[in-house]
Design an enzyme around this catalytic site. Structure first.
Site, short mmCIF file in Angstrom:
data_model
loop_
_atom_site.label_atom_id
_atom_site.label_comp_id
_atom_site.label_asym_id
_atom_site.label_seq_id
_atom_site.Cartn_x
_atom_site.Cartn_y
_atom_site.Cartn_z
N SER A 1 0.72 -1.12 0.02
CA SER A 1 -0.05 0.13 -0.08
C SER A 1 0.85 1.14 0.06
CB SER A 1 -0.86 0.06 1.34
OG SER A 1 -0.10 0.12 2.43
N ASP A 2 0.26 2.32 -0.44
CA ASP A 2 0.97 3.67 -0.25
C ASP A 2 0.68 3.87 1.22
OD1 ASP A 2 2.17 6.09 -0.32
OD2 ASP A 2 1.07 6.67 -2.32
N TRP A 3 1.73 4.63 1.88
CA TRP A 3 1.73 4.96 3.32
C TRP A 3 0.18 5.24 3.75
CZ3 TRP A 3 5.20 2.27 1.56
CH2 TRP A 3 6.33 1.83 2.30
#
Length: 849
Positions: A227-229
């Site tokens: 995931s993106d953060w």
């Protein structure tokens, strides 16, 4: 637990793990890493932002990194071999910093020039983006470091990026936005990063159709999806949707929640097993998964005191000496070995040392794009004096803002680079200052970590009055006792009068000058972007009267602490000396230009214009730079404008200046590369990877602001030059445009449905480099398809008078369109055109499919 070939048997490891242990592998142990499991030979897996450098686990100038030119600059080279070399340098930097996974490259497209991260993406064209992206991925992964091409998918703007839904057809997704990702998957990418946004109403981290069915199923992707953060915001939907790793940690939507979902039958354990399999496969590829008895990363010899040049000569860096190429089982990484630009590599693996400084300079020069050169003003010859004008000439704008930012241990400004040129007098005039925020005062500073009583827990030097810490404190700081972080420095004014000081950051701050409090305030960021405190924090200013030559002690204290043992600190102290004002500065620049043989104006965007976290509001150069250029060119007809920007800007003065050189965000060696190109040591090698408009009003696809939470890609496949051609509009410069220091003629073309060959001749007096571009155009026009599209390219070098024949293979996909039943080849006649840009195609041949 070894197979017959000696590789670690991942299936045996999965069988040894209970559910809790499996789930623990799927969430960050902290901000940047996945947890170690020594019992199965698994080291920590460390991730780091790119794409122009490798920051490592510390976002601080105390841990410097090589800073390459921006991704738009990389794409402007159109040079796949050079991009691979840049990738290998980044892998070298990653190994030096103990990083296994580089969070790059960015494959989103230049749909609109208002996109805030335009500079971090390669191109408006899906084919060029895919080819450059594949070379980047191959280069990094040849060094045993994983990549995560991002942001999957349709994350082409920043406004409301956490919640926006992109409405887009399957045809447009397949032919445009998914195409670069498909290409890098074919190139063997070991990871993919899922975006924040939704596509057609489904958040990407939960998008089963795109992540599980398409990426992992149809494309056969065997890597991991991270995931993106903070993008993973649900438990069951993300697990079933194809996400493998949720970052950061240790908190998040998985952990105990995912474990419970499996035990209660809401998520099949087979999904968790596949997620773990992908994480372990990643670990094996990057050398973090070891057979029994092979040792751990801690067994590596630390050479943290070794200079990069010594390491290159001795081969002493342990991570270089132990790491093999892909599937480098048994390799060791020793964080902190060497310094920025460390060049040691793996002699045993057949790789040679890479000099990061030299490569950064080479890439910059190769990316510089000569847009205009009337009368052959460039390269400069017989010049004795130069008026170098612009604030960015003295304080180089070398990179865009946001997570792409790194801290190099040296920056060569244009002023530094030109003043190093022997026999040329360089006079600098600021002209005007377009920056919205104040820059840190000159000179080194210190950062102090304080307990609640104000006692110093630790003290570290700073290159400038700025602190950025995300995730980890220095090893000598007790996070349980931390109550404040303070910047201290001594400043000696070079002019008396009223100086401005600023505090930039989110949170509670106290600023003192010689012990007197001049600001005590809590600063709150605007907007709803959770990253705003890091990416676009608020600024407050205060005026203080100072005396010339009398030093003052400055202190900026930020009251903070840790959350779950992690720290999030980003703040800076800014300063501006008394100024006579822009009118006087512009007048000074005009006088300097009139007295010089040639004037060079460096015009730039600012961090408030191009950055992650927000989109641009317009394409005009900030401040009074357009006025400055107009007045300087009026004073000296031999005026060169250097455009220091990562994405298009309007140039209302274009017809008034003979030469315009686009340097993008040129990285740490900006000034030396600029001198190389201006004085003809190196030819500017760049060609535009995106179309540059003359005026914002002309741009056919512009809007990036959601309406009721949605952005509709109603233009379909018509973005970039495809949209310009359909609209019948003329930009300032077309996709593919760029001039050199010699001339070329295009002789003959021969083509089949699979290959095309062109003979080009260097007709000038200098050696040169040409980017030969091939476009495919259906003879029978279809309004649902572009008039033409890029189908191949090649970079050729030739001596004066030399003819070179280049042959490229036309990809099958270039003749196909997406239908509800899949890809379909559109049979018929096509014109294969060869030339120097999408608008300059002197040769053509008809092929039948």
């Amino acid at each position: 637990m070894q197979s017959e070939t000696g590789a670690v048997d991942i299936e045996e490891l999965i069988a040894k793990l209970d559910l809790r242990a499996k789930v623990r592998l799927l969430t960050g142990a902290d901000t940047w890493s996945l947890p170690a499991m020594p019992e199965i030979g698994l080291d920590r897996l460390v991730m780091s932002d790119g794409p122009i450098g490798v920051r490592g686990e510390q976002w601080t100038a105390a841990d410097p990194s090589i800073a390459l030119p921006s991704p738009t600059a990389l794409a402007a080279t159109w040079d796949l071999a050079l991009v691979r070399r840049a990738g290998r340098l980044l892998a070298q930097e990653a190994r030096r910093k103990g990083v296994h996974v580089l969070l790059a490259p960015t494959l989103n497209l230049h749909r609109s020039p208002l996109g805030g991260r335009h500079f971090e993406c390669f191109s408006e064209d899906p084919y060029l983006t895919g080819e450059i992206g594949a070379a980047y991925v191959e280069g990094v992964q040849e060094g045993g470091v994983a990549t995560t091409p991002k942001h999957f998918v349709a994350n082409d703007f920043e406004t409301e990026r956490f919640t926006v839904s992109v409405k887009v057809s399957d045809k447009t997704l397949r032919e445009v936005y998914l195409a670069p990702f498909e290409r890098v998957v074919r190139a063997g990418a070991w990871g993919v990063m899922a975006a924040y946004n939704a596509v057609n109403g489904i958040t990407m981290t939960e998008h089963r159709a795109l992540q599980r069915d398409l990426l992992k199923g149809e494309w056969g992707f065997d890597g991991f999806v991270v995931s993106d953060w903070t993008a993973a915001r649900s438990t069951e939907a993300t697990a079933e949707g194809g996400l493998d790793v949720a970052m950061p940690g240790p908190s998040g939507p998985w952990g105990g929640k995912l474990e419970a979902a499996v035990r209660e039958g809401r998520v099949p354990e087979e999904i968790v097993d596949d997620q773990v399999r992908r994480v372990l496969r990643l670990a094996r590829r990057v050398g973090a998964l070891k057979p029994p008895g092979a040792g751990t990363a801690g067994d590596a010899v630390d050479v943290s005191g070794t200079s990069p040049h010594d390491a290159a000569l001795s081969g002493a860096s342990p991570q270089e000496a132990t790491l093999s190429a892909a599937d480098a089982a048994g390799a060791s990484l020793s964080p902190g070995a060497g310094t920025a630009g460390g060049v040691a590599d793996v002699p045993g693996a057949g790789r040679t040392a890479i000099d990061g400084v030299a490569l950064a300079r080479e890439v910059a020069a190769r990316s510089f794009t000569l847009l205009r050169n009337e009368g052959g003003l460039l390269p400069l010859e017989g010049i004795r004096s130069v008026a170098l004008i612009g604030s960015a000439a003295g304080e180089a704008r070398i990179m865009g803002g946001g997570s792409a930012r790194v801290f190099p241990d040296r920056i060569v400004s244009p002023l530094d680079g030109l003043r190093a040129r022997e026999g040329v007098e360089v006079r600098h005039a600021r002209g005007t200052d377009p920056r919205i925020r104040l820059a840190p005062p000159a000179g080194p500073a210190r950062v102090l970590f304080l307990d609640p009583e104000g006692e110093v827990l630790a003290e570290h030097p700073l290159a400038a009055a700025e602190v950025r810490r995300l995730g980890r404190l220095p090893a000598d700081v007790d996070g349980e006792r931390l109550a404040a972080v303070e910047i201290r420095l001594s400043h000696t004014p070079v002019a008396g009068g009223e100086h401005e000081f600023s505090v930039t950051g989110a949170g509670a701050y106290t600023l003192t000058v010689d012990g007197a409090t001049v600001l005590d305030e809590v600063l709150v960021p605007d907007g709803g972007d959770p990253g705003a405190a890091f990416l676009s924090p608020p600024e407050r200013r205060v005026a203080v009267a100072l005396t010339e030559g009398v030093p003052v002690e400055l202190s900026l204290r930020h009251r903070t602490g840790t959350v779950g043992g992690m720290v999030f600190v980003a703040f800076a102290l800014g300063h501006a000396a008394p100024s006579p004002g822009d009118d006087a500065l512009i007048a000074e620049a005009v006088r300097a230009a009139a007295d010089a043989d040639v004037a060079v104006v460096v015009a730039s965007t600012t961090p408030e214009v191009e950055s992650e976290g927000f989109d641009r509001t317009g394409l005009a150069l900030p401040g009074r730079q357009d006025e400055l250029i107009a007045k300087v060119s009026g004073a000296n007809p031999r005026t060169i404008v250097v455009v220091n920007a990562g994405s298009p800007v309007e140039m209302p003065w274009l017809e008034r200046v003979p030469a315009v050189l686009l340097t993008w965000f040129p990285g740490q060696e900006a000034g030396d590369a600029l001198a190389d190109v201006l004085f003809g040591d190196v030819e500017p090698g760049g060609r535009l990877p995106t179309t540059w408009p003359a005026a914002q009003a002309d741009v056919p696809v512009l809007e990036v602001t959601p309406v009721e939470g949605e952005v509709a890609y109603d233009e379909g496949v018509f973005i970039g030059y495809r949209a310009w051609e359909r609209a019948g509009r003329e930009p300032a410069f077309w996709f593919g445009h760029g001039l050199g220091y010699t001339t070329w003629s295009y002789g003959t073309i021969t083509a089949t449905a699979r290959t095309v060959s062109v003979a080009v001749t260097n007709t000038g007096r200098r050696p040169g480099r040409e980017v030969v571009q091939f476009y495919l155009s259906p003879v029978e026009r279809d309004p649902g398809r572009p008039a033409r599209w890029l189908a191949g390219f090649d970079v050729v070098d030739a001596e004066p008078g030399q003819t070179v024949i280049t042959t490229v293979t036309l990809p099958e996909r270039a003749f196909q369109v997406w239908t509800g039943e899949g890809w379909r080849t559109v049979c018929g006649d096509y014109t294969v055109e060869a030339g120097r840009s999408v608008a300059d195609r002197p040769l053509g041949a008809v092929v039948s499919v």
